[in-house]
Scaffold this motif. Structure first.
Motif, mmCIF file in Angstrom:
data_model
loop_
_atom_site.group_PDB
_atom_site.id
_atom_site.type_symbol
_atom_site.label_atom_id
_atom_site.label_comp_id
_atom_site.label_asym_id
_atom_site.label_seq_id
_atom_site.Cartn_x
_atom_site.Cartn_y
_atom_site.Cartn_z
ATOM 1 N N ARG A 1 -9.155 -0.994 -10.287
ATOM 2 C CA ARG A 1 -8.254 -2.428 -10.595
ATOM 3 C C ARG A 1 -7.388 -2.314 -9.403
ATOM 4 O O ARG A 1 -6.863 -1.569 -8.862
ATOM 5 N N SER A 2 -6.787 -3.518 -9.404
ATOM 6 C CA SER A 2 -5.836 -3.832 -8.295
ATOM 7 C C SER A 2 -4.566 -2.836 -8.361
ATOM 8 O O SER A 2 -4.064 -2.626 -7.216
ATOM 9 N N ARG A 3 -3.897 -2.850 -9.492
ATOM 10 C CA ARG A 3 -2.721 -2.106 -9.787
ATOM 11 C C ARG A 3 -2.963 -0.727 -8.976
ATOM 12 O O ARG A 3 -1.975 -0.295 -8.180
ATOM 13 N N MET A 4 -3.959 -0.070 -9.404
ATOM 14 C CA MET A 4 -4.368 1.410 -8.796
ATOM 15 C C MET A 4 -4.560 1.415 -7.347
ATOM 16 O O MET A 4 -4.081 2.343 -6.786
ATOM 17 N N GLN A 5 -5.354 0.297 -7.096
ATOM 18 C CA GLN A 5 -5.859 0.345 -5.563
ATOM 19 C C GLN A 5 -4.367 0.068 -4.646
ATOM 20 O O GLN A 5 -4.304 0.747 -3.601
ATOM 21 N N ARG A 6 -3.672 -0.583 -5.089
ATOM 22 C CA ARG A 6 -2.330 -1.032 -4.690
ATOM 23 C C ARG A 6 -1.534 0.268 -4.538
ATOM 24 O O ARG A 6 -1.130 0.696 -3.390
ATOM 25 N N ASN A 7 -1.374 0.947 -5.769
ATOM 26 C CA ASN A 7 -0.727 2.374 -5.663
ATOM 27 C C ASN A 7 -1.144 3.403 -4.884
ATOM 28 O O ASN A 7 -0.288 4.171 -4.290
ATOM 29 N N ILE A 8 -2.582 3.667 -4.972
ATOM 30 C CA ILE A 8 -3.005 4.509 -4.082
ATOM 31 C C ILE A 8 -3.064 4.318 -2.472
ATOM 32 O O ILE A 8 -2.960 5.189 -1.834
ATOM 33 N N LEU A 9 -3.276 3.035 -2.108
ATOM 34 C CA LEU A 9 -3.101 2.714 -0.888
ATOM 35 C C LEU A 9 -1.541 2.795 -0.349
ATOM 36 O O LEU A 9 -1.083 3.456 0.680
ATOM 37 N N LEU A 10 -0.595 2.509 -1.132
ATOM 38 C CA LEU A 10 0.720 2.677 -0.971
ATOM 39 C C LEU A 10 1.199 4.190 -0.558
ATOM 40 O O LEU A 10 1.749 4.599 0.179
ATOM 41 N N ARG A 11 0.310 5.011 -1.515
ATOM 42 C CA ARG A 11 0.583 6.506 -1.478
ATOM 43 C C ARG A 11 0.263 6.895 -0.098
ATOM 44 O O ARG A 11 0.665 7.674 0.781
ATOM 45 N N VAL B 1 11.081 3.392 3.637
ATOM 46 C CA VAL B 1 11.332 2.113 2.764
ATOM 47 C C VAL B 1 11.221 0.940 3.598
ATOM 48 O O VAL B 1 10.562 -0.044 3.380
ATOM 49 N N ALA B 2 11.820 0.728 4.830
ATOM 50 C CA ALA B 2 11.686 -0.282 5.642
ATOM 51 C C ALA B 2 10.145 -0.518 6.024
ATOM 52 O O ALA B 2 9.735 -1.666 6.309
ATOM 53 N N ALA B 3 9.611 0.620 6.073
ATOM 54 C CA ALA B 3 8.017 0.541 6.718
ATOM 55 C C ALA B 3 7.166 0.151 5.846
ATOM 56 O O ALA B 3 5.926 -0.569 5.706
ATOM 57 N N VAL B 4 7.019 0.689 4.424
ATOM 58 C CA VAL B 4 6.053 0.408 3.239
ATOM 59 C C VAL B 4 6.554 -0.561 2.333
ATOM 60 O O VAL B 4 5.531 -1.054 1.818
ATOM 61 N N THR C 1 8.407 9.793 -5.380
ATOM 62 C CA THR C 1 8.910 8.663 -4.327
ATOM 63 C C THR C 1 7.817 7.364 -4.373
ATOM 64 O O THR C 1 8.356 6.386 -4.486
ATOM 65 N N VAL C 2 6.693 7.894 -4.435
ATOM 66 C CA VAL C 2 5.750 6.660 -4.490
ATOM 67 C C VAL C 2 5.814 5.997 -5.814
ATOM 68 O O VAL C 2 5.656 4.715 -5.813
ATOM 69 N N ALA D 1 6.668 1.996 -5.670
ATOM 70 C CA ALA D 1 5.622 1.111 -6.428
ATOM 71 C C ALA D 1 6.016 0.268 -7.490
ATOM 72 O O ALA D 1 5.508 -0.557 -8.246
ATOM 73 N N GLY D 2 7.458 0.668 -8.007
ATOM 74 C CA GLY D 2 8.109 0.007 -9.253
ATOM 75 C C GLY D 2 7.327 0.593 -10.423
ATOM 76 O O GLY D 2 7.712 -0.100 -11.359
#
Length: 588
Positions: free
Chosen positions: A135-145, A260-263, A539-540, A544-545
């Motif tokens: 699901r997009s939420r987890m894809q977003r979070n895992i890629l952010l990580r 933070v500025a980068a990701v 941190t992640v 990720a909020g």
RNA sequence: GGGGGCGUAGUGUAGUGGUUAACAUGUCGGCCUGUCAAGCCGAAGACCGCGGGUUCAAGUCCCGUCGCUCCCGCCA
């Protein structure tokens, strides 16, 4: 390769090209004569359209696909008619007209929606984590990580740090958290312990002369879980030689600011990071991990109410406690039920009660008003800065109780009144922790951070006489009410180390038995050194909020430390137990 | 170890102690050539987490238990 392009990259300039895509069927809209398939892969969504005129066989296949089927589509990129462009999609200007549709694999109907992030029971998500991760939420979070860890590795490398792995199978130490133990097959009755952190090993790497070490390290602690605590978690563990405290704080400040500025460039940070002493953090916020995104600081009324006749205030003062309060702006109209909830919250933190004063247009209201004089009410309002429409909450109790209760209330108001900017990451440092804490249960002194922490030089002289007077060169990084990292300058002088062990009640012999390898290593030229260990999961989570680290861990465990997908922990065969020389007690 | 919240079709929810447990969505079938939360028609699908109790009658009240979750203790 099964595909020539991803589902996220086709644009109007690709029009006319024959492409092959592969992915999962996100949604299907069957018009009978015309079938639309939304194809999904990690990179995005692309609309496939099939019609009997364009390719009869492909159309027949397209009509049979269902959600989450894995398919491969060969087709031609076409511009969509202008009024049918989907502005919400990166690929919304085009579509692929199917020439060939190959079903690579079928799928059962999933137990919850994959194509939208609707609420689903978390137990169900964890049991089917591989679907939840689609699901997009987890894809977003895992890629952010991934991007976060990648940034950290690049940053550490650029600053001269060497990544070194340390063992998972190590030695149990009785200090700190409960260890996860691993029984030894080769050595009956003996156990390894999984590391709570690579603390000792990274200090030994400093003795070994690597000067700057780091590791994205898994840590294990067998304690009860919380939203921000898992039995295994990940830290950026690092250690530096020939540095002082501020060298480390400055480096980590740059790291997090640039990260933070980068990701997550939409998030803001405080610059510079505020630095408060432990005493100041408790004084102003009642917490050693304050949320610095908003004010509502604690006001001390102990002195100005020292002559109050009010029984509650007098009792606190006579017992050597404190009277402190906070102001909740615009909350003077809180109903009885809301005030009861605030009181219950304060009591949960050990407070005997909560004094609430509602500053209304028609006067000050509250159960305690009749015990307070006009001038006392005026002094309270003036001292705390309360005005008409505000609610004042006062706790009179022992010092730690006052801090705990008002800190809990402050966070409750933060959430109720939405006082914290969700796009602000308010990093800050808490410094000058006490070196020792009195352990009431064990009737002994414990190391507040860990026993290798260097005392602040100007407080060290008093150590043997009064351990409470000793501050340590330990420091925490906090953010939005979470402890993000802990670290310290370490002891590299064996004489100071022995003094610390003496305070902790370890005779020299016992200290040598527990930490002999450390003591010995330090006798061979240990450089001055120190380090820190920011939590990657937290941190992640903040980037990720999210408000729960399970949302940024691919395969987390439940609050009961269970893996619902794999069903771990689980019983093992008697043969395995025998090999490990283990015998279960009757009660199991 | 202690306290709070939740548990009803696949999913998300509604449901004064009183007929056949409701709605949305999904699923399945039919119709349908420009949808993108497609639409229209139809169907199937829950013995209300589990066990016990109170009652003429329990999804609803009580006790226990299991699961998920939040908090306290714990987490050098």
């Amino acid at each position: 390769m099964f595909k020539t392009h991803s589902c996220g990259e086709l644009r109007p300039e690709n029009v006319g090209q024959e492409v092959t895509l592969a992915g999962w069927v996100n949604r299907r809209r069957d018009h009978g004569g015309l079938v639309f398939i939304v194809l999904r892969d990690r990179a995005g969504l692309t609309q496939i359209v099939s019609s009997p005129e364009a390719a009869p066989e492909a159309h027949e296949a397209a009509a049979t696909v269902r959600g989450e089927y894995v398919i491969q589509v060969r087709g031609v990129v076409r511009l969509r008619p202008e009024e049918q462009v989907n502005p919400d999609w990166a690929t919304g200007a085009i579509e692929v007209e199917a020439r060939e549709v190959r079903i690579l694999n079928l799928s059962q109907t999933p137990p919850f929606y994959i194509y939208e992030d609707s609420a689903v029971d978390e137990g169900l998500r964890l049991r089917y984590r591989y679907l939840d991760l689609r699901r997009s939420r987890m894809q977003r979070n895992i890629l952010l990580r991934h991007r976060t860890v990648k940034f950290i590795r690049d940053f550490m490398d650029a600053h001269g740090f060497v990544e070194i792995e340390t063992p998972f199978l190590f030695k149990s130490t009785p200090e700190g958290a409960r260890d996860y133990l691993v029984p030894s097959r080769v050595h009956p009755g003996k156990f390894y312990a999984l590391p709570q952190s690579p603390q000792q090993l990274k200090q030994l790497l400093m003795v070994a002369g690597y000067e700057r070490y780091y590791q994205i390290a898994r840590c294990f602690r067998d304690e009860d879980l919380r939203g921000d605590r898992q039995p295994e978690f990940t830290q950026l563990d690092f250690e530096m030689s020939f540095v002082e405290r501020d060298d480390i704080l400055d480096l980590v400040e740059v790291l997090f600011t640039e990260l933070v500025a980068a990701v997550t460039p939409q998030k803001r940070v405080l610059s510079p990071f505020p630095r408060l002493s432990y005493a100041e953090a408790l004084e102003r916020y009642g917490s050693d991990k304050p949320d610095l995104r908003f004010g509502m600081e604690l006001g001390d009324l102990t002195a100005v109410l020292s002559t109050s006749e009010f029984r509650v205030f007098r009792a606190a003062i006579e017992e050597g406690g404190q009277i402190k309060g906070i102001v909740a702006p615009g909350c003077a109209d809180y109903a009885r039920r809301q005030l009861d909830e605030l009181t219950a919250l304060a009591q949960k933190q050990g407070a005997r009660g909560l004094v609430t004063l509602a500053f209304r247009a028609d006067g000050v209201k509250g159960p305690a008003v009749k015990f307070l004089t006009e001038s006392e009410l005026a002094v309270i309002a003036q001292h705390l800065g309360a005005g008409e429409g505000d609610l004042v909450c006062i706790v009179a109790d022992a010092k730690p109780v006052v801090a705990g209760a008002l800190s809990a209330l402050r966070l409750a108001f933060r959430d109720q009144l939405q006082l914290a900017d969700p796009d602000l990451l308010a990093f800050g440092y808490v410094l000058d922790f006490p070196m020792f804490e009195w352990n009431e249960e064990g009737q002994r002194w414990d190391a507040a951070h860990h026993p290798f922490t260097m005392p602040r030089p100007n407080t060290y002289a008093a150590m043997m006489a009064d351990p409470t007077a000793v501050l340590s060169d330990a420091y925490d990084l906090v953010c939005n009410g979470y402890e993000l990292a802990s670290g310290s300058i370490r002891v590299h002088d064996p004489r100071i180390q022995m003094d610390i062990f003496r305070v902790l009640g370890y005779p020299e012999e016992e200290a040598r038995a527990r930490f002999g390898h450390m003591m010995e290593a330090f006798s061979y030229g240990a450089p001055p050194h120190g380090g820190m260990a920011p939590g990657i999961d937290r941190t992640v989570m903040l980037l990720a909020g999210e408000n729960n680290i399970r949302e940024v861990i691919a395969f987390p465990k439940t609050a009961q430390a269970v893996d619902l997908m794999a069903d771990a922990p689980s019983p093992v065969d008697q043969k395995q137990l025998d090999e490990l020389h283990l015998k279960l007690s009757e009660s199991e």
